[in-house]
Scaffold this motif. Structure first.
Motif, PDB file in Angstrom:
ATOM      1  N   ALA A  64      27.470  50.556  48.401  1.00 23.82           N
ATOM      2  CA  ALA A  64      27.081  49.243  48.923  1.00 23.82           C
ATOM      3  C   ALA A  64      28.088  48.752  49.953  1.00 23.82           C
ATOM      4  CB  ALA A  64      26.965  48.234  47.784  1.00 23.82           C
ATOM      5  N   ALA A  65      29.384  48.965  49.680  1.00 26.31           N
ATOM      6  CA  ALA A  65      30.412  48.554  50.637  1.00 26.31           C
ATOM      7  C   ALA A  65      30.236  49.284  51.965  1.00 26.31           C
ATOM      8  CB  ALA A  65      31.799  48.819  50.053  1.00 26.31           C
ATOM      9  N   ASP A  66      29.922  50.582  51.903  1.00 28.69           N
ATOM     10  CA  ASP A  66      29.692  51.351  53.129  1.00 28.69           C
ATOM     11  C   ASP A  66      28.435  50.885  53.849  1.00 28.69           C
ATOM     12  OD1 ASP A  66      31.940  52.912  52.954  1.00 28.69           O
ATOM     13  OD2 ASP A  66      30.941  54.574  51.934  1.00 28.69           O
ATOM     14  N   ASP A  67      27.368  50.690  53.097  1.00 29.76           N
ATOM     15  CA  ASP A  67      26.092  50.313  53.701  1.00 29.76           C
ATOM     16  C   ASP A  67      26.189  48.977  54.440  1.00 29.76           C
ATOM     17  OD1 ASP A  67      24.927  52.594  52.713  1.00 29.76           O
ATOM     18  OD2 ASP A  67      23.982  51.617  50.992  1.00 29.76           O
ATOM     19  N   HIS A  68      26.963  48.046  53.877  1.00 38.41           N
ATOM     20  CA  HIS A  68      27.000  46.694  54.434  1.00 38.41           C
ATOM     21  C   HIS A  68      28.279  46.405  55.215  1.00 38.41           C
ATOM     22  CE1 HIS A  68      23.384  45.920  52.163  1.00 38.41           C
ATOM     23  NE2 HIS A  68      23.973  46.264  51.038  1.00 38.41           N
ATOM     24  N   ARG A  69      29.116  47.436  55.393  1.00 41.05           N
ATOM     25  CA  ARG A  69      30.338  47.319  56.202  1.00 41.05           C
ATOM     26  C   ARG A  69      31.215  46.166  55.712  1.00 41.05           C
ATOM     27  NH1 ARG A  69      32.543  51.006  58.901  1.00 41.05           N
ATOM     28  NH2 ARG A  69      33.297  49.568  60.496  1.00 41.05           N
ATOM     29  N   VAL A  70      31.490  46.164  54.419  1.00 41.86           N
ATOM     30  CA  VAL A  70      32.382  45.172  53.832  1.00 41.86           C
ATOM     31  C   VAL A  70      33.449  45.914  53.018  1.00 41.86           C
ATOM     32  CG1 VAL A  70      30.657  43.338  53.745  1.00 41.86           C
ATOM     33  CG2 VAL A  70      30.902  44.900  51.798  1.00 41.86           C
ATOM     34  N   ASP A  71      34.453  45.184  52.574  1.00 40.52           N
ATOM     35  CA  ASP A  71      35.542  45.787  51.810  1.00 40.52           C
ATOM     36  C   ASP A  71      35.285  45.710  50.315  1.00 40.52           C
ATOM     37  OD1 ASP A  71      37.453  46.808  53.644  1.00 40.52           O
ATOM     38  OD2 ASP A  71      38.030  44.764  54.177  1.00 40.52           O
ATOM     39  N   LEU A  72      35.716  46.759  49.617  1.00 40.82           N
ATOM     40  CA  LEU A  72      35.763  46.780  48.162  1.00 40.82           C
ATOM     41  C   LEU A  72      37.202  47.101  47.773  1.00 40.82           C
ATOM     42  CD1 LEU A  72      34.537  46.885  45.291  1.00 40.82           C
ATOM     43  CD2 LEU A  72      34.057  49.322  45.703  1.00 40.82           C
ATOM     44  N   SER A  73      37.897  46.128  47.177  1.00 39.78           N
ATOM     45  CA  SER A  73      39.318  46.280  46.861  1.00 39.78           C
ATOM     46  C   SER A  73      39.529  46.090  45.365  1.00 39.78           C
ATOM     47  CB  SER A  73      40.146  45.247  47.633  1.00 39.78           C
ATOM     48  OG  SER A  73      39.876  45.313  49.025  1.00 39.78           O
ATOM     49  N   PHE A  74      40.480  46.857  44.788  1.00 34.61           N
ATOM     50  CA  PHE A  74      40.617  46.835  43.324  1.00 34.61           C
ATOM     51  C   PHE A  74      42.027  47.180  42.859  1.00 34.61           C
ATOM     52  CE2 PHE A  74      38.546  50.635  44.991  1.00 34.61           C
ATOM     53  CZ  PHE A  74      39.373  51.661  44.567  1.00 34.61           C
ATOM     54  N   GLU A  75      43.030  46.705  43.566  1.00 35.84           N
ATOM     55  CA  GLU A  75      44.416  46.979  43.173  1.00 35.84           C
ATOM     56  C   GLU A  75      44.699  46.557  41.739  1.00 35.84           C
ATOM     57  OE1 GLU A  75      47.581  48.652  43.089  1.00 35.84           O
ATOM     58  OE2 GLU A  75      47.266  48.368  45.250  1.00 35.84           O
ATOM     59  N   ALA A  76      44.155  45.441  41.312  1.00 32.79           N
ATOM     60  CA  ALA A  76      44.447  44.912  39.975  1.00 32.79           C
ATOM     61  C   ALA A  76      43.749  45.680  38.857  1.00 32.79           C
ATOM     62  CB  ALA A  76      44.053  43.437  39.903  1.00 32.79           C
ATOM     63  N   ALA A  77      42.879  46.621  39.198  1.00 29.92           N
ATOM     64  CA  ALA A  77      42.142  47.353  38.163  1.00 29.92           C
ATOM     65  C   ALA A  77      42.997  48.390  37.462  1.00 29.92           C
ATOM     66  CB  ALA A  77      40.911  48.026  38.768  1.00 29.92           C
ATOM     67  N   VAL A  78      44.109  48.781  38.061  1.00 25.59           N
ATOM     68  CA  VAL A  78      44.993  49.797  37.475  1.00 25.59           C
ATOM     69  C   VAL A  78      46.426  49.287  37.487  1.00 25.59           C
ATOM     70  CG1 VAL A  78      45.809  52.175  37.586  1.00 25.59           C
ATOM     71  CG2 VAL A  78      43.499  51.626  38.363  1.00 25.59           C
ATOM     72  N   ALA A  79      47.018  49.152  36.306  1.00 22.55           N
ATOM     73  CA  ALA A  79      48.452  48.833  36.170  1.00 22.55           C
ATOM     74  C   ALA A  79      48.827  47.453  36.688  1.00 22.55           C
ATOM     75  CB  ALA A  79      49.305  49.909  36.832  1.00 22.55           C
ATOM     76  N   GLY A 105      48.568  40.659  32.132  1.00 23.85           N
ATOM     77  CA  GLY A 105      48.989  39.258  32.147  1.00 23.85           C
ATOM     78  C   GLY A 105      48.352  38.520  33.300  1.00 23.85           C
ATOM     79  N   GLY A 106      48.189  37.212  33.123  1.00 18.58           N
ATOM     80  CA  GLY A 106      47.497  36.413  34.120  1.00 18.58           C
ATOM     81  C   GLY A 106      48.164  36.420  35.479  1.00 18.58           C
ATOM     82  N   ALA A 107      49.448  36.034  35.532  1.00 18.05           N
ATOM     83  CA  ALA A 107      50.142  35.935  36.816  1.00 18.05           C
ATOM     84  C   ALA A 107      50.328  37.293  37.490  1.00 18.05           C
ATOM     85  CB  ALA A 107      51.482  35.223  36.630  1.00 18.05           C
ATOM     86  N   PRO A 108      50.790  38.349  36.782  1.00 16.74           N
ATOM     87  CA  PRO A 108      50.924  39.643  37.443  1.00 16.74           C
ATOM     88  C   PRO A 108      49.606  40.170  37.999  1.00 16.74           C
ATOM     89  CG  PRO A 108      52.156  39.630  35.393  1.00 16.74           C
ATOM     90  CD  PRO A 108      51.339  38.376  35.406  1.00 16.74           C
ATOM     91  N   THR A 109      48.532  40.046  37.234  1.00 11.74           N
ATOM     92  CA  THR A 109      47.236  40.528  37.715  1.00 11.74           C
ATOM     93  C   THR A 109      46.760  39.712  38.910  1.00 11.74           C
ATOM     94  OG1 THR A 109      46.683  41.208  35.461  1.00 11.74           O
ATOM     95  CG2 THR A 109      44.865  41.048  37.030  1.00 11.74           C
ATOM     96  N   ALA A 110      46.985  38.405  38.849  1.00  7.32           N
ATOM     97  CA  ALA A 110      46.597  37.548  39.976  1.00  7.32           C
ATOM     98  C   ALA A 110      47.366  37.910  41.238  1.00  7.32           C
ATOM     99  CB  ALA A 110      46.832  36.081  39.613  1.00  7.32           C
ATOM    100  N   SER A 111      48.615  38.315  41.085  1.00  8.34           N
ATOM    101  CA  SER A 111      49.409  38.735  42.242  1.00  8.34           C
ATOM    102  C   SER A 111      48.747  39.916  42.951  1.00  8.34           C
ATOM    103  CB  SER A 111      50.822  39.127  41.791  1.00  8.34           C
ATOM    104  OG  SER A 111      51.539  39.746  42.840  1.00  8.34           O
TER     105      SER A 111
END
Length: 452
Positions: free
Chosen positions: A132-147, A320-326
């Motif tokens: 979907a990100a490729d089809d619609h030329r938008v970004d999909l970001s997920f740094e907070a999903a790991v560690a 944790g809330g703050a680290p993940t939010a960062s």
């Protein structure tokens, strides 16, 4: 007031910058911290991005519930579908598979870039999101999903894009690391260490996803996909948890100069006719001298081995809330910058499409704990069984645990065996033989040895 130096650029006021509309899905601990940071750092973020971020709504299931001071009541809405269609950026911290998947797909279809911390969704159905990100030329970001707060996804996805990653060895679940660390440092049982983790908020009331390894497996899926340019789904990851780890195992590890950690391992395996990859999660014994051995409490750490860069270590708070939010805000800034400049960030890389190697075709070193009859020839019988399947013994530790009583019952002993590397299928076959013989009273534990 000082005057600008002639010829120097003049920084525009934040209120003069264009606006990007932000929708937030979820207002729990992480969502509240995201909103706090967006509010407190709004002007700085605007200058870093070149546009102001305006939160246009926060989607929740129940508007009547008190969400705390950082979640303005007037922004709350139960109409998430309408909200994502009006946004330029969508931040998803609600978790779960549905309705998160449908909402993110709808957001991208309407031109919004997406930032998510949803490891379960990415591991189970990242394919639909990437496409979907490729089809619609938008970004999909997920740094907070790991560690959590540890910068890991971006270094693997971008900084090491010019290298060949050979192996990733990581402690990526804080709950299990806290439990194992407590068992090692205090001698606590698994049950007592888990209860303490729950009291301190490190473990959920239902800790299944953590202690059974499912959370770590989802992260291994994401890391393997990034590191090896191959789509690796959650179902491709071999997964074992820590519920069977005992105080006896912890003591045995200590005698061997090792400690037990729940590891997420993804690696490239060179074979005669090419290469395959492996993704697996299990508790393993690692040397006390290994960098991961000193990772304590609920911290995370990831050890990467790359062809040109060599060994790299990433360490920090994994939840944790703050680290993940960062981590989320870092993705927000990157996606917003790309939007202001009219471009998109890195895309999914899956050109390699490497085959995954089944677990039984891997070679591992093992620690096997057995309770056996204490009589002459038992060790020779066990060694013979292992040798028959091509498994050589590295060390043996034996202790008498139940002397013969007056009733004539045979004495029993505990034997701890560490092996050299052997096929997983060979160890499985050996264990089947042990289970069928009267000599072996019980197979108490089987753990892999890693990190040498």
């Amino acid at each position: 007031m000082s005057q600008p130096v002639p010829g120097s650029p003049v920084t525009p006021l934040a209120e003069d910058l264009p606006v990007l509309r932000v929708a937030v899905l979820g207002a729990g601990t992480v969502g509240g911290e995201v909103l706090r940071l967006l509010s407190q750092q709004g002007e700085e973020l605007a200058h870093r991005i070149g546009a102001r971020l305006e939160v246009i709504g926060v989607a929740v299931r129940d508007r009547g519930r008190d969400r705390g001071q950082h979640v303005p009541a007037h922004l709350l809405t139960e109409d998430a579908s309408q909200l994502v269609r009006e946004a330029d950026l969508v931040i998803e911290v609600m978790g779960g598979i549905e309705p998160a998947r449908s909402l993110l797909l709808d957001a991208m279809a309407h031109g919004a870039s997406v930032v998510t911390a949803n490891k379960a969704l990415l591991a189970q159905d990242g394919v639909s999101l990437y496409e979907a990100a490729d089809d619609h030329r938008v970004d999909l970001s997920f740094e907070a999903a790991v560690a959590g707060a540890i910068p890991l996804v971006r270094p693997v996805r971008e900084s090491l894009a010019g290298d060949r990653i050979q192996r990733v060895l990581g402690i990526v679940n804080g709950t299990t690391n806290y439990i194992l660390d407590a068992m090692t440092s205090t001698g606590a049982s698994f049950e007592d260490a888990l209860a303490t983790a729950q009291e301190l908020g490190y473990a959920e009331a239902d800790p299944t996803a953590d202690v059974e390894g499912h959370d770590a497996a989802a992260k291994a899926s994401i890391l393997a996909s990034l590191a090896f340019h191959t789509r690796v789904r959650l179902s491709d990851v071999h997964c074992e948890g820590i519920t069977e780890v005992t105080a006896q195992d912890i003591a045995a590890a200590g005698r061997m100069g090792r400690t037990i950690k729940l590891l997420s391992i993804v690696e490239r395996i060179q074979e005669e006719y090419g290469e395959r990859i492996s993704a697996r999660v299990y508790p393993a014994l690692i040397p006390e001298t290994h960098p991961l051995a000193s990772v304590s409490e609920a911290y995370n750490a990831v050890f990467i081995e790359a062809e040109a860069a060599g060994s790299l270590m990433f360490y920090g708070q994994g939840a944790g809330g703050a680290p993940t939010a960062s981590a989320i805000l870092g993705d927000v800034v990157s996606a917003a910058r790309a939007r202001v400049r009219g471009g998109v960030g890195p895309r999914e890389s899956r050109y390699a499409e490497l085959e995954l190697i089944p677990l039984d075709e891997l070679r591992s070193a093992f620690y096997v704990s057995l309770t056996v009859q204490d009589r002459p020839g038992v060790l020779a019988e066990i060694a013979g069984t292992l040798s028959g399947y091509g498994i050589s013994i590295s060390t043996i530790h034996q202790e008498l645990i139940d002397p013969q009583d007056d009733g004539g019952e045979p004495a029993s002993a505990h034997i701890g065996i560490s092996t050299h590397r052997a096929l997983e299928s060979s160890m499985t076959a050996s264990l089947d033989v042990f289970s069928a013989t009267s000599t072996v009273l019980s197979i108490d534990s089987v753990l892999r040895i890693e990190g040498d």
